[in-house]
Write a protein that holds these residues in place. Structure first.
Motif, PDB file in Angstrom:
ATOM      1  N   PHE A 120      36.359  38.879  95.110  1.00  0.00           N
ATOM      2  CA  PHE A 120      35.418  39.694  96.197  1.00  0.00           C
ATOM      3  C   PHE A 120      35.369  41.325  95.944  1.00  0.00           C
ATOM      4  O   PHE A 120      34.494  41.911  95.946  1.00  0.00           O
ATOM      5  N   LEU A 121      36.670  41.771  95.733  1.00  0.00           N
ATOM      6  CA  LEU A 121      36.892  43.048  95.716  1.00  0.00           C
ATOM      7  C   LEU A 121      36.256  43.598  94.445  1.00  0.00           C
ATOM      8  O   LEU A 121      35.577  44.730  94.311  1.00  0.00           O
TER       9      LEU A 121
ATOM     10  N   PHE B 203      34.692  47.504 104.240  1.00  0.00           N
ATOM     11  CA  PHE B 203      36.160  46.917 104.779  1.00  0.00           C
ATOM     12  C   PHE B 203      36.642  47.546 105.965  1.00  0.00           C
ATOM     13  O   PHE B 203      36.181  48.688 105.980  1.00  0.00           O
ATOM     14  N   ALA B 204      37.476  46.843 106.792  1.00  0.00           N
ATOM     15  CA  ALA B 204      38.023  47.672 107.906  1.00  0.00           C
ATOM     16  C   ALA B 204      39.242  46.887 108.223  1.00  0.00           C
ATOM     17  O   ALA B 204      39.835  45.785 108.037  1.00  0.00           O
ATOM     18  N   GLN B 205      40.323  47.799 108.757  1.00  0.00           N
ATOM     19  CA  GLN B 205      41.684  47.295 109.064  1.00  0.00           C
ATOM     20  C   GLN B 205      41.721  46.583 110.398  1.00  0.00           C
ATOM     21  O   GLN B 205      41.091  47.186 111.233  1.00  0.00           O
TER      22      GLN B 205
ATOM     23  N   CYS C 230      32.235  41.710 107.757  1.00  0.00           N
ATOM     24  CA  CYS C 230      31.215  40.668 108.162  1.00  0.00           C
ATOM     25  C   CYS C 230      32.480  39.551 108.732  1.00  0.00           C
ATOM     26  O   CYS C 230      31.744  38.741 109.367  1.00  0.00           O
ATOM     27  N   SER C 231      33.636  39.446 108.180  1.00  0.00           N
ATOM     28  CA  SER C 231      34.585  38.467 109.003  1.00  0.00           C
ATOM     29  C   SER C 231      34.721  38.903 110.524  1.00  0.00           C
ATOM     30  O   SER C 231      35.433  38.009 110.897  1.00  0.00           O
TER      31      SER C 231
ATOM     32  N   GLU D  71      41.394  54.409 112.846  1.00  0.00           N
ATOM     33  CA  GLU D  71      40.429  53.183 113.218  1.00  0.00           C
ATOM     34  C   GLU D  71      40.969  51.933 113.225  1.00  0.00           C
ATOM     35  O   GLU D  71      42.031  51.721 112.248  1.00  0.00           O
ATOM     36  N   GLN D  72      40.809  51.081 113.944  1.00  0.00           N
ATOM     37  CA  GLN D  72      41.714  49.991 113.964  1.00  0.00           C
ATOM     38  C   GLN D  72      40.520  48.851 114.647  1.00  0.00           C
ATOM     39  O   GLN D  72      39.851  48.940 115.775  1.00  0.00           O
ATOM     40  N   TRP D  73      40.120  47.768 113.973  1.00  0.00           N
ATOM     41  CA  TRP D  73      39.081  46.714 114.335  1.00  0.00           C
ATOM     42  C   TRP D  73      40.027  45.584 114.804  1.00  0.00           C
ATOM     43  O   TRP D  73      40.499  44.843 113.950  1.00  0.00           O
TER      44      TRP D  73
END
Length: 537
Positions: free
Chosen positions: A286-287, A312-314, A324-325, A364-366
């Protein structure tokens, strides 16, 4: 004592029928009324449980029940080594935090997870011993496994916190018609869902903070001949401290009923290794695809480089995951009656940016959904992904928007598309809704342009659980944007198959399982009455 599965229901039915035949409830009421009449002459004396049991025994009720109970005609109960019945402490689902004793259904497989204490929480090394009745900071542990949520009772924060609690999880088999079957060792080896542990600290002012989020692979217990194993779990910090240990938990795992045929440790480690390799390969592919997709997006227009396109997000553990996950179809059942109630619920969760030591730009932190719900607060990204998940659960065509608001501040919000093509913006922090009306840049200069009521300035991309689309229009200004998401000249979409390979439920072992929503433990009417009384005082 171990009941044979085929005799459990038969024994229960025999006892139930016998008690109904004797009209045991009527006899108990008669004895209770007689006892109360006899004791009316005694002033200021309460009828205790022991007195009532003595009255039942004196009138022969207990003897009659035991004498006529037809257990001798029933099949004998199998006992092992003459031992008494085996009971274990059990915590009922989510809100009931008081341990009770329950007899385990021997026809179902259960995992009993027992926390035996905490060690080496060095941040609280100098924490003073709380005095009786003194308000102090507390730890609370939250757990989630296969749609079952629990939490511990709060304990005072300390270097070695007294976290000692037991939790009983049912291990069920996925698949139609298989939910009632007993899970054997092979079935359980294929269950890669971890036990998600979230540790929350609450200070004396009632403010919560996320201490650690840990995913426990419980399958090591499948190789234990006794069906029980004990392990030390190292909890790591969150955010910028995700590489530093926060403390240790000693955890005992036990299967009920125990396995007759255990697996070897090599088989379990091989299965885990294969799952990690398969996940790593999917994420690598995917990457590669995402890099190629990004290059094609930049070739469309050079100005696309500056647009807010976030693939992407951390999360709180510092792991990069596709955005999307973070979105799932989340059905609230009867807990939330409408999409507007869902928006109100999300807005009541506090807004707080991820804390960081020192200055500079915000970290930033999801957060994963369980961590966000347990601490009851998070950033705008956490609110937006939760609101989008709930709106999808109500059947709306919902997407998370990534862009900016006034003064170029990065922001996320939610949009829904109506069947008539209308676009509605949902602000997850306030529950406000705005209707989008696009401005035609080719309209005559004197044509009136509606002034936008929404606070959003630019939009770079939109996404949900199965779609990711980047804005490739000449301008990313929201008022000029046309949200015709099927138009490939305006929105560049990622392959749904590629997204499904890493974001679909069960596609990779690195995805956290989706926890269910649980009803509140508060009785709203009782709390309202109590609040009114306090205000009167």
């Amino acid at each position: 004592m171990a009941f044979r599965p085929e005799k459990v229901s038969e024994l229960k039915q025999i006892i139930h029928n016998h008690l109904m035949k004797m009209d045991i409830h009527g006899k108990i009421r008669e004895v209770l009324s007689e006892t109360l009449r006899d004791d009316q002459g005694t002033a200021h004396q309460m009828l205790s449980e022991a007195d009532f049991l003595h009255a039942l025994q004196r009138r022969g009720i207990i003897d009659d029940v035991m004498k006529d109970l037809p257990l001798l005609q029933a099949a004998p109960i199998h006992m092992e080594n003459g031992s008494p019945p085996k009971f274990i402490p059990h915590l009922t689902n989510e809100e009931n935090i008081r341990p009770t004793k329950t007899n385990i259904d021997p026809s179902r497989r259960h995992l009993y997870l027992q926390v035996l204490g905490g060690k080496a929480f060095l941040e609280h090394l100098q924490e003073p011993e709380p005095l009786p009745g003194q308000v102090c900071s507390t730890f609370k542990l939250f757990l989630h496994f296969r749609n079952q949520r629990f939490h511990s009772k709060p304990v005072p924060c300390a270097c070695d916190p007294d976290l000692q609690e037991g939790f009983l999880f049912q291990i069920h088999i996925d698949g139609t018609g298989e939910g009632g079957k007993m899970a054997d060792a092979t079935n359980m080896l294929s269950i890669c869902d971890p036990v998600h542990l979230v540790l929350i600290k609450t200070d004396t002012a009632g403010e919560t903070a996320l201490v650690s989020s840990y995913f426990l692979d419980w399958r090591t217990v499948l190789s234990s001949p006794s069906g029980k194993t004990c392990l030390a779990v190292e909890l790591m910090g969150v955010g910028s401290e995700s590489k530093l240990p926060a403390g240790l938990l000693t955890i005992s795992l036990e299967l009920y009923p125990p396995l007759t045929d255990t697996l070897s440790a090599d088989i379990i480690s091989t299965q885990q290794s294969l799952e990690r390799q398969r996940t790593a390969e999917k994420e690598r592919i995917f990457l590669v695809y995402a890099k190629q997709w990004w290059r094609e997006f930049l070739e469309i227009r050079t100005s696309n480089q500056s647009k807010m396109v976030k693939i992407f997000a951390q999360d709180e553990n510092g792991i990069n995951r596709p955005v999307c996950s973070y979105v799932h179809i989340l059905r609230a059942g009867r807990l939330l009656e409408s999409p507007r109630r869902a928006a109100r619920f999300v807005s009541l969760l506090a807004h707080e940016k991820a804390p960081m030591v020192g200055g500079g730009e915000k970290h930033e932190q999801w957060c994963t959904l369980l961590a966000f719900l347990c601490q009851g607060k998070g950033d705008c990204e956490d609110h937006s992904t939760l609101l989008c998940s709930l709106l999808l659960g109500f059947g709306l065509d919902a997407y998370v928007c990534v862009g900016t608001k006034a003064k170029g501040i990065p922001h996320t919000w939610v949009l829904t598309r109506g069947t008539d093509g209308s676009i509605t913006f949902w602000e997850s922090l306030t529950a406000h809704r705005y209707l989008h009306q696009a401005i035609d840049p080719d309209a005559p200069p004197l044509a009136p342009h509606p002034k936008p009521s929404y606070p959003y300035r630019t939009v770079g991309c939109v996404f949900n659980h199965q779609s990711f689309l980047a804005n490739c229009q000449p301008s990313d200004a929201v008022e000029l944007c046309v949200f015709d998401l099927q138009n490939q000249s305006r929105w560049k979409a990622m392959s749904e198959e590629a997204l499904k390979s890493v974001c679909d439920s069960g596609s990779t072992t690195s995805l956290p399982p989706l926890p269910p929503l649980s009803s509140s433990s508060l009785d709203a009417a009782a709390v309202s009455n109590q609040l009114e009384l306090e205000m009167r005082i």
